[in-house]
Design an enzyme around this catalytic site. Structure first.
Site, short mmCIF file in Angstrom:
data_model
loop_
_atom_site.label_atom_id
_atom_site.label_comp_id
_atom_site.label_asym_id
_atom_site.label_seq_id
_atom_site.Cartn_x
_atom_site.Cartn_y
_atom_site.Cartn_z
N LYS A 15 -6.55 14.57 -5.75
CA LYS A 15 -5.45 14.72 -6.11
C LYS A 15 -5.02 16.80 -6.61
CE LYS A 15 -5.86 11.00 -8.53
NZ LYS A 15 -4.96 10.22 -9.34
N ASP A 21 0.74 -0.91 -0.18
CA ASP A 21 -0.36 0.37 -0.23
C ASP A 21 0.83 1.41 0.47
OD1 ASP A 21 -1.60 2.25 0.50
OD2 ASP A 21 -2.81 0.71 2.00
N TYR A 40 -12.04 12.57 -3.97
CA TYR A 40 -11.48 12.04 -4.86
C TYR A 40 -10.13 13.27 -5.69
CZ TYR A 40 -9.80 10.25 -9.63
OH TYR A 40 -9.21 9.99 -10.88
N LEU A 53 7.58 3.09 1.60
CA LEU A 53 8.45 2.01 0.70
C LEU A 53 9.92 2.44 0.90
CD1 LEU A 53 7.57 -0.33 -1.20
CD2 LEU A 53 7.08 1.04 -3.18
P1 NAD Z 1 -7.90 1.20 -11.85
O1 NAD Z 1 -8.30 1.38 -9.90
O2 NAD Z 1 -7.85 0.85 -12.41
O3 NAD Z 1 -6.25 1.59 -11.37
C1 NAD Z 1 -5.91 2.03 -10.16
C2 NAD Z 1 -4.54 1.05 -8.81
O4 NAD Z 1 -3.97 1.57 -8.36
C3 NAD Z 1 -5.01 -0.69 -8.80
O5 NAD Z 1 -4.21 -1.29 -9.73
C4 NAD Z 1 -5.11 -0.20 -7.39
O6 NAD Z 1 -4.87 -1.93 -6.83
C5 NAD Z 1 -4.49 0.41 -7.42
N1 NAD Z 1 -3.97 1.29 -5.84
C6 NAD Z 1 -5.40 2.11 -5.48
N2 NAD Z 1 -4.32 2.74 -4.40
C7 NAD Z 1 -3.71 2.26 -3.79
C8 NAD Z 1 -2.19 2.09 -3.16
N3 NAD Z 1 -3.35 3.10 -1.81
N4 NAD Z 1 -1.50 1.49 -2.71
C9 NAD Z 1 -0.84 0.69 -3.82
N5 NAD Z 1 -1.25 0.30 -5.00
C10 NAD Z 1 -3.25 1.27 -5.10
O7 NAD Z 1 -7.76 3.43 -12.45
P2 NAD Z 1 -6.81 3.78 -13.43
O8 NAD Z 1 -7.92 3.96 -14.22
O9 NAD Z 1 -5.99 2.91 -14.38
O10 NAD Z 1 -6.39 5.21 -13.29
C11 NAD Z 1 -5.13 5.37 -11.95
C12 NAD Z 1 -4.91 6.53 -12.85
O11 NAD Z 1 -5.00 7.34 -13.59
C13 NAD Z 1 -5.36 6.75 -11.16
O12 NAD Z 1 -4.75 7.25 -10.75
C14 NAD Z 1 -6.75 7.79 -11.55
O13 NAD Z 1 -7.14 8.46 -10.63
C15 NAD Z 1 -6.17 8.35 -12.99
N6 NAD Z 1 -7.18 9.07 -13.24
C16 NAD Z 1 -7.63 8.14 -14.61
C17 NAD Z 1 -8.48 8.37 -15.37
C18 NAD Z 1 -9.03 7.30 -16.47
O14 NAD Z 1 -10.18 7.26 -16.94
N7 NAD Z 1 -9.03 6.17 -16.58
C19 NAD Z 1 -8.81 9.33 -14.87
C20 NAD Z 1 -8.51 10.55 -14.58
C21 NAD Z 1 -7.73 9.80 -13.78
#
Ligand code: NAD
Ligand code: UDP
Length: 310
Positions: A149, A56, A145, A61
């Site tokens: 960010k 986490d 959220y 880390l």
């Molecule tokens: P996702 O939920 O598929 O991936 C997020 C990953 O982070 C997961 O594997 C989860 O297990 C891991 N995670 C969460 N909290 C954690 C922690 N405390 N320690 C370790 N691992 C942790 O979502 P995604 O769509 O792949 O998003 C990835 C990033 O991109 C995020 O930061 C998200 O805010 C950002 N983002 C995504 C989108 C989108 O449209 N997909 C839009 C805006 C921002």
């Protein structure tokens, strides 16, 4: 290069890990699997240049390896999940970002933050340029959220100013594609899974709210292009083609040849009414713009979900 990817087992993170492994970088993937999946990184697990650490990132880390880049992508990202885990979401954005910045500083690595269009909240300026400071309800349901960010960006620039850290910050607009989970909860995965199962499509509000959807390959191209530049200000990455949610539902029903009906549910609190990136800067700085149309991206994603549901 040695690259740390937090959230590397998630949707976007796993695509990044794959691309880096393919180009022979050494990748350390950190994930606590709160929403990520082993399936996403399965093809990488036996590679010599890939290492998985289940951890986490809200907790400190310490790594033995030297690093060239730290990509901080770990966060709850789907409203369904971050509304269930508001404190964990804030911790990933605040403590997770703090820990990752500390790692980048210690290793003299560059830092890359996955920020979001949600920093603009329910925007009063349309489309949204990077200069817009947003309209976020500080104490609303989505603030866990949005504010995590916004604080992550603030922390990043504090480290840049105080420690001369080299940083990249992208504000990602709704991105979709293969490797999303069937229970991800975001609109495209929900609608495709519902349509393929013949279940009603759950449209919130009247479906008149808009989003602009970017296919994953286009986003990854944008991310890689940004690492090739020295541009260190926040940058929007997304597809400026804007759609009403109701039209998205109809398109997905048509592309899946589904007989699912559409069912309407109340609009969640603070759900942004409109969202569309102004990508003038990305075009100019990266020579980048999305190439995959919504229809093409949906077709590829439908094929992926068909396979997942088999
Ligand atoms: P996702 O939920 O598929 O991936 C997020 C990953 O982070 C997961 O594997 C989860 O297990 C891991 N995670 C969460 N909290 C954690 C922690 N405390 N320690 C370790 N691992 C942790 O979502 P995604 O769509 O792949 O998003 C990835 C990033 O991109 C995020 O930061 C998200 O805010 C950002 N983002 C995504 C989108 C989108 O449209 N997909 C839009 C805006 C921002
Ligand atoms: N939405 C919907 N039905 C769903 C999931 C989402 O109508 O099953 C709507 C949601 O209210 C929002 C838009 O689709 O207006 C995009 O939602 P998503 O959860 O994908 O991400 P957001 O852009 O809100 O972060």
């Amino acid at each position: 290069m040695n690259i740390l990817v937090t959230g590397g087992a998630g949707f976007i993170g796993s695509h990044l890990c794959r691309v880096f492994v393919e180009r022979k970088d050494f990748v350390i993937c950190v994930d606590n699997f709160i929403t990520g999946s082993k399936e996403n990184i399965k093809p990488l697990l036996d590679k010599d240049n890939f290492k998985l650490i289940e951890h986490d990132i809200s907790e400190p880390l310490y790594l033995d390896e030297g690093l060239d880049w730290v990509f901080h992508f770990a966060s709850l990202a789907s409203p369904k999940h971050y509304l269930n885990y508001p404190i964990k979401t804030l911790k990933s954005g605040l403590l997770g970002t703090y820990n990752c910045l500390g790692i980048a500083k210690a290793k003299k690595a560059k830092f890359f933050l996955a920020s979001t269009s949600e920093v603009y909240g329910n925007p009063q300026i349309h489309p949204q340029p990077e200069e817009y400071n947003g309209n976020v309800n500080i104490v609303g349901l989505r603030s866990c959220y949005d504010e995590s960010k916004r604080a992550a960006e603030a922390l990043t620039y504090a480290y840049k100013r105080s420690h001369n850290l080299s940083v990249r910050v992208i504000r990602i607009f709704n991105t979709f594609g293969p490797s999303m989970k069937t229970d991800d909860g975001r609109v495209i995965s929900n609608f495709i899974v519902q349509a393929l199962k013949g279940e009603p499509l759950t449209v919130y509000g009247g479906g008149k709210q808009t989003r602009s959807f970017c296919y994953i390959d286009d986003l990854i191209r944008g991310i890689l292009a940004l690492t090739e530049t020295d541009y260190q200000q926040p940058l929007n990455l997304g597809n400026p083609q804007e759609f009403k949610i109701i039209d998205l539902a109809r398109k997905i029903i048509s592309l899946t040849q589904s007989s699912s009906p559409i069912r309407f549910f109340p609009l969640p609190e603070d759900d942004p009414k409109r969202r569309k990136p102004d990508i003038t800067k990305a075009k100019k700085i990266l020579g980048w713009q999305p190439e995959v149309s919504l229809e093409e991206g949906l077709t590829r994603t439908i094929a992926y979900f068909k396979d997942r549901l088999r």
